[in-house]
Design a protein around this motif. Structure first.
Motif, short mmCIF file in Angstrom:
data_model
loop_
_atom_site.label_atom_id
_atom_site.label_comp_id
_atom_site.label_asym_id
_atom_site.label_seq_id
_atom_site.Cartn_x
_atom_site.Cartn_y
_atom_site.Cartn_z
N LEU A 74 0.83 -1.20 0.00
CA LEU A 74 0.00 0.00 0.00
C LEU A 74 0.87 1.26 0.00
CD1 LEU A 74 -2.73 1.40 0.18
CD2 LEU A 74 -2.65 1.10 2.66
N LYS A 75 1.93 1.22 0.76
CA LYS A 75 2.83 2.37 0.83
C LYS A 75 3.48 2.64 -0.53
CE LYS A 75 6.77 4.11 3.48
NZ LYS A 75 7.76 3.78 4.54
N ALA A 76 3.83 1.55 -1.25
CA ALA A 76 4.48 1.72 -2.55
C ALA A 76 3.51 2.16 -3.64
CB ALA A 76 5.15 0.40 -2.95
N GLU A 77 2.24 1.74 -3.54
CA GLU A 77 1.27 2.02 -4.60
C GLU A 77 0.29 3.13 -4.24
OE1 GLU A 77 -0.67 -1.66 -5.28
OE2 GLU A 77 1.18 -2.77 -5.75
N LYS A 78 0.45 3.75 -3.11
CA LYS A 78 -0.54 4.72 -2.62
C LYS A 78 -0.72 5.90 -3.57
CE LYS A 78 -1.99 6.57 1.81
NZ LYS A 78 -1.63 6.72 3.24
N ALA A 79 0.37 6.32 -4.19
CA ALA A 79 0.29 7.49 -5.09
C ALA A 79 -0.49 7.17 -6.36
CB ALA A 79 1.70 7.96 -5.44
N LEU A 80 -0.61 5.89 -6.72
CA LEU A 80 -1.29 5.50 -7.96
C LEU A 80 -2.74 5.07 -7.72
CD1 LEU A 80 1.61 3.32 -9.42
CD2 LEU A 80 1.12 5.72 -9.89
N LEU A 81 -3.18 4.99 -6.48
CA LEU A 81 -4.52 4.49 -6.17
C LEU A 81 -5.48 5.63 -5.88
CD1 LEU A 81 -3.54 1.54 -3.79
CD2 LEU A 81 -4.13 1.39 -6.21
N THR A 82 -6.75 5.35 -6.11
CA THR A 82 -7.79 6.33 -5.77
C THR A 82 -8.06 6.27 -4.27
OG1 THR A 82 -9.54 4.71 -6.16
CG2 THR A 82 -8.84 6.04 -8.04
N LEU A 85 -9.92 3.05 -3.20
CA LEU A 85 -9.08 1.86 -3.10
C LEU A 85 -8.17 1.90 -1.88
CD1 LEU A 85 -8.05 1.32 -6.84
CD2 LEU A 85 -9.57 -0.11 -5.47
N ILE A 86 -7.66 3.10 -1.56
CA ILE A 86 -6.80 3.23 -0.38
C ILE A 86 -7.58 2.90 0.88
CG2 ILE A 86 -5.51 4.88 1.03
CD1 ILE A 86 -4.75 6.30 -1.60
N GLU A 87 -8.79 3.45 0.99
CA GLU A 87 -9.62 3.17 2.17
C GLU A 87 -9.99 1.70 2.26
OE1 GLU A 87 -12.95 5.74 1.84
OE2 GLU A 87 -11.85 7.56 2.44
N GLU A 88 -10.23 1.07 1.10
CA GLU A 88 -10.58 -0.35 1.09
C GLU A 88 -9.41 -1.19 1.60
OE1 GLU A 88 -11.82 -3.79 -2.16
OE2 GLU A 88 -11.97 -1.66 -2.69
N ARG A 89 -8.20 -0.88 1.14
CA ARG A 89 -7.03 -1.65 1.60
C ARG A 89 -6.72 -1.39 3.07
NH1 ARG A 89 -2.35 -2.10 -3.02
NH2 ARG A 89 -3.68 -2.78 -4.74
N GLU A 90 -6.88 -0.14 3.51
CA GLU A 90 -6.64 0.17 4.92
C GLU A 90 -7.64 -0.56 5.81
OE1 GLU A 90 -6.84 4.39 5.06
OE2 GLU A 90 -4.70 4.67 4.58
N THR A 91 -8.89 -0.66 5.35
CA THR A 91 -9.91 -1.40 6.10
C THR A 91 -9.54 -2.88 6.20
OG1 THR A 91 -11.60 0.16 5.33
CG2 THR A 91 -12.35 -1.96 6.23
N GLU A 92 -9.05 -3.44 5.08
CA GLU A 92 -8.65 -4.85 5.08
C GLU A 92 -7.49 -5.09 6.05
OE1 GLU A 92 -6.96 -8.24 1.95
OE2 GLU A 92 -7.32 -6.16 1.30
N ILE A 93 -6.50 -4.18 6.02
CA ILE A 93 -5.35 -4.33 6.92
C ILE A 93 -5.78 -4.23 8.38
CG2 ILE A 93 -3.21 -3.20 7.66
CD1 ILE A 93 -2.78 -2.45 4.69
N LYS A 94 -6.66 -3.27 8.67
CA LYS A 94 -7.15 -3.11 10.04
C LYS A 94 -7.91 -4.34 10.50
CE LYS A 94 -9.57 0.19 13.01
NZ LYS A 94 -10.36 1.45 13.05
#
Length: 344
Positions: A74-82, A85-94
């Motif tokens: 997520l840290k590497a791809e954060k600049a390329l994501l909407t 998508l960022i919120e979705e991945r952060e929710t999954e990680i949490k």
């Protein structure tokens, strides 16, 4: 009358007080951790539980590594994501972190599986210990028995008041009795009575320790003597074989040469060597023959490899030529068909 009754009561009270003061108080203690570590059933079950706990820890480490991988991605791809998508991945990680913490608490928490199973593991042995302590205390008139490994602070405790080994003997006796015959049971009871007598008398206990120490020293002396006898026997056997070899050498007409070699401390040691020219020549010839066979075998393998390579090359060339001929025939047919079409 009342004065006489009061006088008798006071006299009885004073006598009881003096009797209680003159009576010696017997105190003993046990070390529960020491007892548990010397009960085979407990140690085996504890080992199994430790292996299970190690497996749980590996599972937690695997979950943590997966979470770390997702975070790095997520840290590497954060600049390329909407943002969605960022919120979705952060929710999954949490969610995965919460799941891992719950699993960790379930296995290693204050009320986790490890604590519960460890307590259940120790309870049967602890019950046996409590029963054995009560029996020993009643039989030997102990007024107090403490547990050295508990939260009770014991600043000093003399070893002679430790009855842990007695408790272990009582527990082991109960297990042995189930497997013994009547004759063995009688012998075991006689041994137990002797051990109890030694425990009850400190002088006998010290005497038994001295006897045990003497027995250990005597066994060591016997073992050293046996080792020395084995070494002497080995030296004698080597000397006998050497003499036999010398006799055989003299009979066969070989030469026995004795050379001298100087050791580091200046002493000289005789070394006997037997040399037979015929045997040496045979050994050399045999070695040369083996070397020639190995060389011939290697040359044959090289020749075989060359033949195989040449065959492979010939087959490859033949296959290529066949393909070229087929391609030429195909082109010729296509040209003929094309000419016929043009003529028509």
């Amino acid at each position: 009358m009342r004065k006489q009754f009061l006088f008798l009561f006071l006299a009885l009270f004073v006598w009881n007080t003096n009797h209680a003061q003159t009576k010696s108080t017997r105190v003993g203690y046990i070390d529960m951790e020491y007892i548990l570590e010397n009960v085979p059933e407990y140690t085996e079950a504890k080992t199994q539980l430790e292996l299970k706990a190690q497996k749980w820890k590996q599972e937690i480490d695997t979950k943590q590594n997966e979470i770390n991988t997702l975070k790095e991605a997520l840290k590497a791809e954060k600049a390329l994501l909407t943002r969605e998508l960022i919120e979705e991945r952060e929710t999954e990680i949490k969610f995965l972190e919460t799941e891992m913490l719950e699993y960790q608490q379930k296995r290693f928490g204050a009320n986790g599986d490890l604590i519960i199973q460890k307590a259940g593991l120790a309870k049967p042995v602890q019950d046996q210990v409590f029963t054995a302590v009560q029996d020993i205390a009643e039989a030997k008139k102990y007024d107090f028995v403490f547990d050295k490994s508990s939260s009770f602070t014991m600043l000093f405790a003399a070893k002679r008041f430790d009855i842990s080994d007695q408790v272990l003997r009582v527990i082991n006796r109960a297990e042995k009795r189930q497997e013994l015959t009547k004759k063995q049971l009688a012998a075991e009871e006689a041994k137990e009575s002797k051990e109890d007598a030694i425990d009850a008398n400190p002088i006998l206990a010290e005497r038994q320790k001295a006897l045990d120490a003497k027995k250990v020293a005597r066994d060591k002396i016997i073992a050293d003597r046996l080792l020395l006898q084995e070494q002497k026997k080995k030296e004698y056997e080597e000397r006998r074989l050497q003499l036999q070899a010398d006799r055989e050498a003299k009979k066969s007409g070989t030469v026995s040469a004795t050379t001298q070699k100087t050791t580091t401390d200046g002493a000289k040691e005789a070394v006997t060597k037997t040399v037979d020219p015929a045997i040496e020549e045979a050994k050399i010839a045999n070695a040369e023959a083996k070397a020639k066979q190995a060389e011939d075998r290697a040359n044959a393998l090289e020749e075989r490899k060359k033949v195989i390579e040449e065959r492979k090359q010939a087959l490859e060339e033949k296959r290529k030529k066949t393909l070229e001929d087929r391609e030429a025939i195909k082109k010729a047919k296509e040209e003929q068909l094309k000419e016929k079409t043009n003529n028509n």
